[in-house]
Write a protein that holds these residues in place. Structure first.
Motif, PDB file in Angstrom:
ATOM      1  N   MET A  79     -20.862  -4.825  -4.357  1.00 29.13           N
ATOM      2  CA  MET A  79     -19.562  -4.915  -4.969  1.00 29.13           C
ATOM      3  C   MET A  79     -18.509  -4.573  -3.929  1.00 29.13           C
ATOM      4  N   ALA A  80     -17.482  -5.358  -3.848  1.00 32.46           N
ATOM      5  CA  ALA A  80     -16.367  -5.105  -2.933  1.00 32.46           C
ATOM      6  C   ALA A  80     -15.076  -5.206  -3.729  1.00 32.46           C
ATOM      7  N   GLY A  81     -14.084  -4.441  -3.294  1.00 32.65           N
ATOM      8  CA  GLY A  81     -12.810  -4.484  -3.983  1.00 32.65           C
ATOM      9  C   GLY A  81     -11.695  -3.969  -3.101  1.00 32.65           C
ATOM     10  N   GLU A  82     -10.482  -4.322  -3.441  1.00 32.70           N
ATOM     11  CA  GLU A  82      -9.303  -3.865  -2.713  1.00 32.70           C
ATOM     12  C   GLU A  82      -8.840  -2.540  -3.311  1.00 32.70           C
ATOM     13  N   LEU A  83      -8.464  -1.596  -2.450  1.00 34.17           N
ATOM     14  CA  LEU A  83      -7.953  -0.317  -2.917  1.00 34.17           C
ATOM     15  C   LEU A  83      -6.446  -0.195  -2.761  1.00 34.17           C
ATOM     16  N   THR A  84      -5.837  -1.038  -1.951  1.00 34.69           N
ATOM     17  CA  THR A  84      -4.393  -0.992  -1.753  1.00 34.69           C
ATOM     18  C   THR A  84      -3.822  -2.387  -1.946  1.00 34.69           C
ATOM     19  N   ASP A  85      -2.520  -2.467  -1.855  1.00 32.68           N
ATOM     20  CA  ASP A  85      -1.845  -3.751  -2.058  1.00 32.68           C
ATOM     21  C   ASP A  85      -1.775  -4.594  -0.788  1.00 32.68           C
ATOM     22  N   GLU A  86      -2.439  -4.175   0.254  1.00 28.50           N
ATOM     23  CA  GLU A  86      -2.517  -4.871   1.537  1.00 28.50           C
ATOM     24  C   GLU A  86      -1.195  -4.882   2.310  1.00 28.50           C
ATOM     25  N   ARG A  87      -0.152  -4.216   1.808  1.00 28.86           N
ATOM     26  CA  ARG A  87       1.097  -4.107   2.559  1.00 28.86           C
ATOM     27  C   ARG A  87       1.047  -2.912   3.510  1.00 28.86           C
ATOM     28  N   HIS A  88       0.134  -1.982   3.259  1.00 28.07           N
ATOM     29  CA  HIS A  88       0.031  -0.767   4.054  1.00 28.07           C
ATOM     30  C   HIS A  88      -1.364  -0.642   4.636  1.00 28.07           C
ATOM     31  N   LYS A  89      -1.455  -0.002   5.789  1.00 30.67           N
ATOM     32  CA  LYS A  89      -2.756   0.286   6.374  1.00 30.67           C
ATOM     33  C   LYS A  89      -3.401   1.399   5.560  1.00 30.67           C
ATOM     34  N   SER A  90      -4.712   1.339   5.443  1.00 34.66           N
ATOM     35  CA  SER A  90      -5.421   2.387   4.715  1.00 34.66           C
ATOM     36  C   SER A  90      -6.805   2.559   5.316  1.00 34.66           C
ATOM     37  N   SER A  91      -7.392   3.706   5.012  1.00 37.91           N
ATOM     38  CA  SER A  91      -8.749   3.976   5.461  1.00 37.91           C
ATOM     39  C   SER A  91      -9.468   4.774   4.387  1.00 37.91           C
TER      40      SER A  91
END
Length: 84
Positions: A1-13
């Motif tokens: 399972m894969a998913g996005e945790l942010t809105d892709e406008r900001h870098k995240s880790s």
């Protein structure tokens, strides 16, 4: 399972993951261009954190019963201090 945790406008880790029953908890940080904020997600939904800091990082999490604990560090006057 894969998913996005942010809105892709900001870098995240991400830094840690814990699975409890059917729930997936993830800790990490999000970089908004000027600030870095500790973050926690449960099943892909960001959990609210009561942190008043311009630079803090979530490093490790633990789940015990219904409580979720986040450990990390923040910049306090130029020195990084451990926080939980």
């Amino acid at each position: 399972m894969a998913g996005e945790l942010t809105d892709e406008r900001h870098k995240s880790s991400t830094s840690s993951i814990s699975v409890v029953g059917n729930d997936v908890y993830i800790s990490g940080s999000e970089f908004t261009g000027t600030n870095s904020g500790a973050r926690m997600w449960k099943n892909g939904v960001r959990l609210p954190l009561n942190i008043d800091s311009d630079e803090c990082y979530g490093v490790e999490l633990a789940v015990s019963g219904g409580d979720v604990y986040l450990a990390g560090f923040e910049n306090v006057a130029g020195t990084f201090a451990a926080r939980y």
